[in-house]
Design a protein around this motif. Structure first.
Motif, PDB file in Angstrom:
ATOM      1  N   ALA A 299       0.835  -1.207   0.000  1.00 41.64           N
ATOM      2  CA  ALA A 299       0.000   0.000   0.000  1.00 41.64           C
ATOM      3  C   ALA A 299       0.871   1.259   0.000  1.00 41.64           C
ATOM      4  N   TYR A 300       1.949   1.224   0.771  1.00 39.12           N
ATOM      5  CA  TYR A 300       2.888   2.355   0.781  1.00 39.12           C
ATOM      6  C   TYR A 300       3.540   2.521  -0.585  1.00 39.12           C
ATOM      7  N   ASP A 301       3.884   1.414  -1.210  1.00 39.84           N
ATOM      8  CA  ASP A 301       4.454   1.457  -2.563  1.00 39.84           C
ATOM      9  C   ASP A 301       3.482   2.100  -3.545  1.00 39.84           C
ATOM     10  N   ARG A 302       2.214   1.751  -3.469  1.00 41.71           N
ATOM     11  CA  ARG A 302       1.206   2.347  -4.362  1.00 41.71           C
ATOM     12  C   ARG A 302       1.031   3.838  -4.054  1.00 41.71           C
ATOM     13  N   TYR A 303       1.101   4.186  -2.774  1.00 40.00           N
ATOM     14  CA  TYR A 303       0.983   5.602  -2.384  1.00 40.00           C
ATOM     15  C   TYR A 303       2.100   6.441  -3.003  1.00 40.00           C
ATOM     16  N   VAL A 304       3.333   5.959  -2.899  1.00 47.40           N
ATOM     17  CA  VAL A 304       4.470   6.700  -3.460  1.00 47.40           C
ATOM     18  C   VAL A 304       4.354   6.769  -4.981  1.00 47.40           C
ATOM     19  N   ALA A 305       3.945   5.667  -5.618  1.00 43.78           N
ATOM     20  CA  ALA A 305       3.850   5.621  -7.075  1.00 43.78           C
ATOM     21  C   ALA A 305       2.817   6.610  -7.617  1.00 43.78           C
TER      22      ALA A 305
ATOM     23  N   ILE B  99      -5.826 -12.783  -9.128  1.00 43.12           N
ATOM     24  CA  ILE B  99      -6.155 -11.357  -9.111  1.00 43.12           C
ATOM     25  C   ILE B  99      -5.007 -10.542  -9.686  1.00 43.12           C
ATOM     26  N   TYR B 100      -3.784 -10.821  -9.252  1.00 41.77           N
ATOM     27  CA  TYR B 100      -2.642 -10.034  -9.722  1.00 41.77           C
ATOM     28  C   TYR B 100      -2.319 -10.320 -11.183  1.00 41.77           C
ATOM     29  N   SER B 101      -2.474 -11.567 -11.618  1.00 43.33           N
ATOM     30  CA  SER B 101      -2.156 -11.880 -13.011  1.00 43.33           C
ATOM     31  C   SER B 101      -3.200 -11.313 -13.970  1.00 43.33           C
ATOM     32  N   LEU B 102      -4.472 -11.306 -13.547  1.00 44.13           N
ATOM     33  CA  LEU B 102      -5.524 -10.796 -14.418  1.00 44.13           C
ATOM     34  C   LEU B 102      -5.588  -9.276 -14.415  1.00 44.13           C
ATOM     35  N   ARG B 103      -5.172  -8.654 -13.319  1.00 41.75           N
ATOM     36  CA  ARG B 103      -5.234  -7.204 -13.202  1.00 41.75           C
ATOM     37  C   ARG B 103      -3.949  -6.511 -13.653  1.00 41.75           C
ATOM     38  N   ASN B 104      -2.876  -7.264 -13.855  1.00 39.94           N
ATOM     39  CA  ASN B 104      -1.586  -6.660 -14.145  1.00 39.94           C
ATOM     40  C   ASN B 104      -1.108  -7.094 -15.523  1.00 39.94           C
ATOM     41  N   LYS B 105      -0.967  -6.127 -16.413  1.00 36.26           N
ATOM     42  CA  LYS B 105      -0.607  -6.424 -17.794  1.00 36.26           C
ATOM     43  C   LYS B 105       0.799  -6.997 -17.896  1.00 36.26           C
TER      44      LYS B 105
ATOM     45  N   THR C  78      -5.037   4.728   5.529  1.00 36.88           N
ATOM     46  CA  THR C  78      -4.445   6.061   5.376  1.00 36.88           C
ATOM     47  C   THR C  78      -3.830   6.222   3.996  1.00 36.88           C
ATOM     48  N   SER C  79      -3.129   5.189   3.543  1.00 35.90           N
ATOM     49  CA  SER C  79      -2.520   5.243   2.205  1.00 35.90           C
ATOM     50  C   SER C  79      -3.570   5.449   1.132  1.00 35.90           C
ATOM     51  N   TYR C  80      -4.683   4.732   1.251  1.00 34.54           N
ATOM     52  CA  TYR C  80      -5.709   4.836   0.215  1.00 34.54           C
ATOM     53  C   TYR C  80      -6.529   6.118   0.330  1.00 34.54           C
ATOM     54  N   ILE C  81      -6.634   6.662   1.512  1.00 33.30           N
ATOM     55  CA  ILE C  81      -7.287   7.981   1.633  1.00 33.30           C
ATOM     56  C   ILE C  81      -6.448   9.039   0.909  1.00 33.30           C
ATOM     57  N   LEU C  82      -5.138   9.000   1.125  1.00 33.60           N
ATOM     58  CA  LEU C  82      -4.242   9.942   0.452  1.00 33.60           C
ATOM     59  C   LEU C  82      -4.231   9.706  -1.058  1.00 33.60           C
ATOM     60  N   ILE C  83      -4.286   8.436  -1.444  1.00 34.29           N
ATOM     61  CA  ILE C  83      -4.359   8.121  -2.876  1.00 34.29           C
ATOM     62  C   ILE C  83      -5.665   8.639  -3.471  1.00 34.29           C
TER      63      ILE C  83
ATOM     64  N   ALA D  80      -4.523   5.358 -12.628  1.00 38.50           N
ATOM     65  CA  ALA D  80      -4.163   5.237 -11.211  1.00 38.50           C
ATOM     66  C   ALA D  80      -5.016   4.173 -10.527  1.00 38.50           C
ATOM     67  N   PHE D  81      -6.294   4.129 -10.868  1.00 36.07           N
ATOM     68  CA  PHE D  81      -7.174   3.129 -10.260  1.00 36.07           C
ATOM     69  C   PHE D  81      -6.767   1.720 -10.674  1.00 36.07           C
ATOM     70  N   SER D  82      -6.410   1.535 -11.943  1.00 38.61           N
ATOM     71  CA  SER D  82      -5.996   0.212 -12.404  1.00 38.61           C
ATOM     72  C   SER D  82      -4.709  -0.231 -11.724  1.00 38.61           C
ATOM     73  N   THR D  83      -3.860   0.735 -11.360  1.00 38.91           N
ATOM     74  CA  THR D  83      -2.618   0.429 -10.651  1.00 38.91           C
ATOM     75  C   THR D  83      -2.893  -0.149  -9.268  1.00 38.91           C
ATOM     76  N   CYS D  84      -3.972   0.322  -8.637  1.00 41.59           N
ATOM     77  CA  CYS D  84      -4.289  -0.106  -7.263  1.00 41.59           C
ATOM     78  C   CYS D  84      -5.326  -1.216  -7.193  1.00 41.59           C
ATOM     79  N   ALA D  85      -5.973  -1.526  -8.312  1.00 42.03           N
ATOM     80  CA  ALA D  85      -7.136  -2.412  -8.278  1.00 42.03           C
ATOM     81  C   ALA D  85      -6.831  -3.781  -7.687  1.00 42.03           C
ATOM     82  N   ALA D  86      -5.738  -4.401  -8.136  1.00 38.79           N
ATOM     83  CA  ALA D  86      -5.415  -5.749  -7.662  1.00 38.79           C
ATOM     84  C   ALA D  86      -5.139  -5.756  -6.171  1.00 38.79           C
ATOM     85  N   HIS D  87      -4.310  -4.814  -5.726  1.00 37.90           N
ATOM     86  CA  HIS D  87      -3.967  -4.748  -4.302  1.00 37.90           C
ATOM     87  C   HIS D  87      -5.188  -4.450  -3.450  1.00 37.90           C
ATOM     88  N   LEU D  88      -6.022  -3.540  -3.896  1.00 38.05           N
ATOM     89  CA  LEU D  88      -7.218  -3.173  -3.141  1.00 38.05           C
ATOM     90  C   LEU D  88      -8.185  -4.350  -3.038  1.00 38.05           C
TER      91      LEU D  88
END
Length: 328
Positions: free
Chosen positions: A119-125, A282-288, A216-221, A236-244
């Protein structure tokens, strides 16, 4: 099967889902297939991250470690559960029971800590993309991984160490499919109020600490995404979709700890296989990038897979045999 005795017990009897009768064989087949898919999917992710240079970003490094945790987590629980479906009486030694308990809790907490690091990685990205490479360096990623495993050990040790020091003089039947802490605690000869408080306290620390940080990370995102244009917002949403998605499944399942005991056992059994089973998908289908890497392996190594635009179906047994033969 319950036995009350004055001397300390030499083993525990795992009751499991004994009341299901003939339905146990159906569950055996379902969980065996699920376990095979879990091993195949997670080993494939570990292999791809270690061998494909295009998957060298911090996100895949964290995903690689999450796959290791999922494999250990399911190996601690599912094989024992499968053997319980095939035997009339499933027993486990006292040291083996505590070892299983420790690994089960440790992997559960470590998995959520890794989701927090992701989540922190996605926040920074998303919120600070220009400094992403400078912030998410290899040493920082290693520190986050070490922190996740250490946090899991800290939250696990008090509960397990107290359980080891207690006296168990009967009955010795664990009303669960593995050595669940609360189920084993019912067999202690003596007052376990302190044990329950300590166990609940560290469980809340593990859930609330990771949950609050992820939230907190996702609120800031979310605040950042609200200021973007439509195209950037979708990216940005597609970047976080799998993790979320994975976070939602993990924490919604954890909330069932506080419902009735029998329902909690069923939810625990399903959760032990469901989350590790879904994570690779989830990660394989959501991540190109991951999909492309899997297709590249399928084509180059000629694995027996069926592919279409969005799905990749492979023989999990063949994947496991192939990858271990190539010493991953």
């Amino acid at each position: 099967m319950n036995s009350t005795q004055s001397s300390p017990v030499a083993f525990f009897i795992i009751q499991g889902l004994a009341s299901l009768g003939e339905k146990k064989m159906v569950l055996f087949i379902i969980f065996l297939l699920a376990y095979t898919v879990i091993l195949g999917g997670n080993i494939m992710i570990i292999y791809l991250v270690r061998t494909d240079p295009k998957l060298g970003s911090p996100m895949y490094f964290f995903l690689h470690n999450l796959s290791i945790v999922d494999m250990i987590y399911t190996t601690v629980t599912i094989p024992n559960m499968l053997s319980g479906f095939l035997t009339e009486v499933k027993t486990v030694s006292v040291p083996g029971c505590f070892l299983q308990m420790y690994c089960f809790i440790h992997m559960s907490v470590t998995g959520r800590a890794l989701l927090t690091a992701m989540a922190y990685d996605r926040y920074v990205a998303i919120c600070n993309p220009l400094r992403y490479a400078a912030v998410m360096t290899r040493p920082v990623c290693l520190l986050l991984i070490i922190g996740a495993w250490t946090f899991g050990a800290i939250c696990t040790f008090p509960n397990t160490s107290m359980a080891v020091q207690r006296s168990y003089c009967g009955p010795n039947v664990v009303r669960h499919c593995w050595c669940d802490p609360s189920s084993v605690r019912l067999l202690v000869c003596g007052d376990t109020q302190v044990d329950s408080i300590v166990s609940l306290s560290f469980a809340l620390i593990a859930l609330l600490t990771t949950g609050v940080l992820i939230l907190t990370s996702y609120i800031l995102i979310g605040v950042k995404i609200a200021k973007m244009g439509a195209a950037e917002r979708l990216k940005a949403f597609s970047t976080c979709a799998a993790h979320l998605t994975v976070v939602s499944i993990s924490y919604s399942s954890a909330s069932f700890v506080y419902i009735s005991y029998r329902v909690r056992i069923i939810v625990s059994v399903l959760y032990s296989a469901l989350t590790p089973f879904l994570n690779p998908m989830i990660y394989s289908l959501r991540n190109k990038e991951l999909r492309v890497a899997i297709k590249r392996v399928v084509i180059e190594k000629k694995l027996p897979c069926f592919m279409n635009a969005t799905h990749i179906h492979c023989s999990s047994h063949y994947i496991i045999s192939y990858l271990f033969s190539h010493q991953i």
